[in-house]
Design a protein around this motif. Structure first.
Motif, mmCIF file in Angstrom:
data_model
loop_
_atom_site.group_PDB
_atom_site.id
_atom_site.type_symbol
_atom_site.label_atom_id
_atom_site.label_comp_id
_atom_site.label_asym_id
_atom_site.label_seq_id
_atom_site.Cartn_x
_atom_site.Cartn_y
_atom_site.Cartn_z
ATOM 1 N N GLY A 7 14.773 7.258 -8.361
ATOM 2 C CA GLY A 7 15.282 6.040 -7.749
ATOM 3 C C GLY A 7 16.794 5.961 -7.805
ATOM 4 O O GLY A 7 17.456 6.732 -8.504
ATOM 5 N N HIS A 8 17.336 4.994 -7.076
ATOM 6 C CA HIS A 8 18.789 4.810 -7.004
ATOM 7 C C HIS A 8 19.227 3.637 -7.858
ATOM 8 O O HIS A 8 18.705 2.534 -7.735
ATOM 9 C CB HIS A 8 19.221 4.554 -5.552
ATOM 10 C CG HIS A 8 19.476 5.801 -4.779
ATOM 11 N ND1 HIS A 8 20.530 6.643 -5.044
ATOM 12 C CD2 HIS A 8 18.797 6.382 -3.760
ATOM 13 C CE1 HIS A 8 20.499 7.662 -4.209
ATOM 14 N NE2 HIS A 8 19.450 7.536 -3.423
ATOM 15 N N LEU A 46 5.305 10.526 -2.866
ATOM 16 C CA LEU A 46 5.039 9.178 -2.375
ATOM 17 C C LEU A 46 6.369 8.462 -2.190
ATOM 18 O O LEU A 46 7.066 8.184 -3.164
ATOM 19 C CB LEU A 46 4.158 8.401 -3.359
ATOM 20 C CG LEU A 46 2.766 9.005 -3.614
ATOM 21 C CD1 LEU A 46 2.748 9.728 -4.958
ATOM 22 C CD2 LEU A 46 1.699 7.948 -3.580
ATOM 23 N N GLU A 47 6.724 8.214 -0.929
ATOM 24 C CA GLU A 47 7.996 7.543 -0.657
ATOM 25 C C GLU A 47 7.881 6.067 -1.011
ATOM 26 O O GLU A 47 6.939 5.385 -0.603
ATOM 27 C CB GLU A 47 8.380 7.681 0.817
ATOM 28 C CG GLU A 47 9.730 7.051 1.128
ATOM 29 C CD GLU A 47 9.996 6.949 2.611
ATOM 30 O OE1 GLU A 47 10.996 6.303 2.969
ATOM 31 O OE2 GLU A 47 9.207 7.484 3.408
ATOM 32 N N MET A 48 8.845 5.573 -1.761
ATOM 33 C CA MET A 48 8.860 4.148 -2.116
ATOM 34 C C MET A 48 10.244 3.755 -2.626
ATOM 35 O O MET A 48 11.002 4.604 -3.095
ATOM 36 C CB MET A 48 7.790 3.833 -3.167
ATOM 37 C CG MET A 48 7.877 4.641 -4.450
ATOM 38 S SD MET A 48 6.509 4.252 -5.613
ATOM 39 C CE MET A 48 5.113 5.004 -4.784
ATOM 40 N N ALA A 49 10.556 2.479 -2.477
ATOM 41 C CA ALA A 49 11.826 1.952 -2.961
ATOM 42 C C ALA A 49 11.878 2.039 -4.481
ATOM 43 O O ALA A 49 10.861 2.164 -5.160
ATOM 44 C CB ALA A 49 12.007 0.514 -2.502
ATOM 45 N N THR A 50 13.090 1.954 -5.015
ATOM 46 C CA THR A 50 13.294 2.129 -6.453
ATOM 47 C C THR A 50 12.463 1.144 -7.271
ATOM 48 O O THR A 50 11.787 1.531 -8.226
ATOM 49 C CB THR A 50 14.782 1.967 -6.792
ATOM 50 O OG1 THR A 50 15.532 2.969 -6.083
ATOM 51 C CG2 THR A 50 15.019 2.152 -8.280
ATOM 52 N N GLN A 51 12.502 -0.136 -6.929
ATOM 53 C CA GLN A 51 11.759 -1.122 -7.705
ATOM 54 C C GLN A 51 10.257 -0.881 -7.611
ATOM 55 O O GLN A 51 9.522 -1.119 -8.572
ATOM 56 C CB GLN A 51 12.103 -2.535 -7.225
ATOM 57 C CG GLN A 51 13.512 -2.972 -7.602
ATOM 58 C CD GLN A 51 13.767 -2.889 -9.097
ATOM 59 O OE1 GLN A 51 14.507 -2.035 -9.566
ATOM 60 N NE2 GLN A 51 13.135 -3.765 -9.847
#
Length: 299
Positions: free
Chosen positions: A146-147, A125-130
């Motif tokens: 995450g980054h 599931l692609e998603m931003a770190t937060q």
């Protein structure tokens, strides 16, 4: 009635001999015979006919044997399922990932685990770190990559790799012709950044690098995808500072190494106390297959 009564009865039904059946079940014949009588007493039926020469199943015994074969097969499957799950070799693993991982060995990591553990289903599931942090806390994913983020106390994390940051400019940008590139050459440029709410540490890191170079960056655009950042740069809409691995995207832009050793970290995160074997197995595959790209050469 216990499971051993059924195992003993199946052995007797197949051996038709009390001695051989007892030996097969690793018990002596007297307690074996007692167990068979207990089973008959519990069911209130005669399962076997005995005489000095032969042991034969009664019609009730034949019926029970057919059903017990299937039941014991299901029990065996249940045992195997429990063992596989306990060892992280079966189940579903929901994995949050950042788009840049496509250029850091994500496919190799997933393919290797799926090949070695074919009963483990990995859902990406692609998603931003937060968003990954919130999804972990809400139980929507099992593990996240995450980054550079501050991980809440309720999550565990480990740094998988460090990726150098590089400057991303349009293909014909004058900075590409500079003998010695300095970041302050971009002080009059508009910057395209990853959306701050999605990755505040990355955003603040970019601003900090520019301030250290002697200027405040003009943030013109904020987007949610690394590929969008690079595509916008390629269209001449601004410049950016991105993880070095994005150079492998194949989009029309050019990368310039930074003079500093600025990096972004790729972190693996999971909920405290949820160190299930599948998560730990995935962590091992991540350490073996995820990698930082080689240093970008100035174009």
């Amino acid at each position: 009635m216990e499971l051993r009564h059924l195992r003993f009865f199946i052995a007797l039904a197949e051996e038709l001999n009390f001695g051989r059946a007892a030996l097969r079940c690793n018990v002596t014949q007297p307690p074996f015979s007692v167990a068979i009588r207990q089973l008959e007493s519990h069911l209130n039926v005669i399962l076997v006919e005995r005489n000095s020469r032969n042991v034969m199943l009664t019609p009730a015994g034949e019926a029970l044997y057919g059903r017990m074969q299937r039941l014991m097969g299901q029990v065996g499957d249940a045992y195997e399922l429990a063992r596989c799950v306990s060892e992280g070799k079966r189940g579903k693993l929901r994995v949050g990932f950042h788009a840049s991982m496509l250029y850091q060995g994500l496919s190799e990591m997933v393919q290797a685990m799926e090949q070695d553990e074919p009963l483990v289903e990995i859902e990406l599931l692609e998603m931003a770190t937060q968003d990954q942090v919130q999804s972990l806390l809400a139980g929507r994913i099992d593990v996240g990559f995450g980054h550079s983020t501050i991980v809440p106390a309720s999550l565990s994390s480990v740094t998988i790799l460090q990726e150098p940051l590089v400057v991303c400019v349009p293909p014909a940008h004058p900075a590409l012709r500079a003998h010695d590139f300095l970041l302050d050459m971009l002080k009059d440029e508009g910057f395209i950044c990853f959306w701050r709410e999605a990755s505040p540490i990355y955003f603040d890191r970019i601003v900090s690098l520019c301030v250290q170079a002697g200027f405040n960056p003009r943030i013109r655009h904020q987007v949610r995808q690394w590929t969008t950042v690079v595509a916008m740069v390629g269209k001449g809409m601004g410049v950016a500072i991105v993880p070095q691995c994005i150079a492998q995207s194949g989009l029309a832009s050019a990368m310039i190494p930074l003079e500093s050793e600025a990096c972004t970290e790729l972190q693996c995160m999971w909920v405290n106390g949820a160190e299930q074997p599948m998560v730990q197995n995935l962590l091992g595959y991540a350490k073996r297959h995820l990698r930082a790209s080689s240093r970008v050469k100035q174009k």
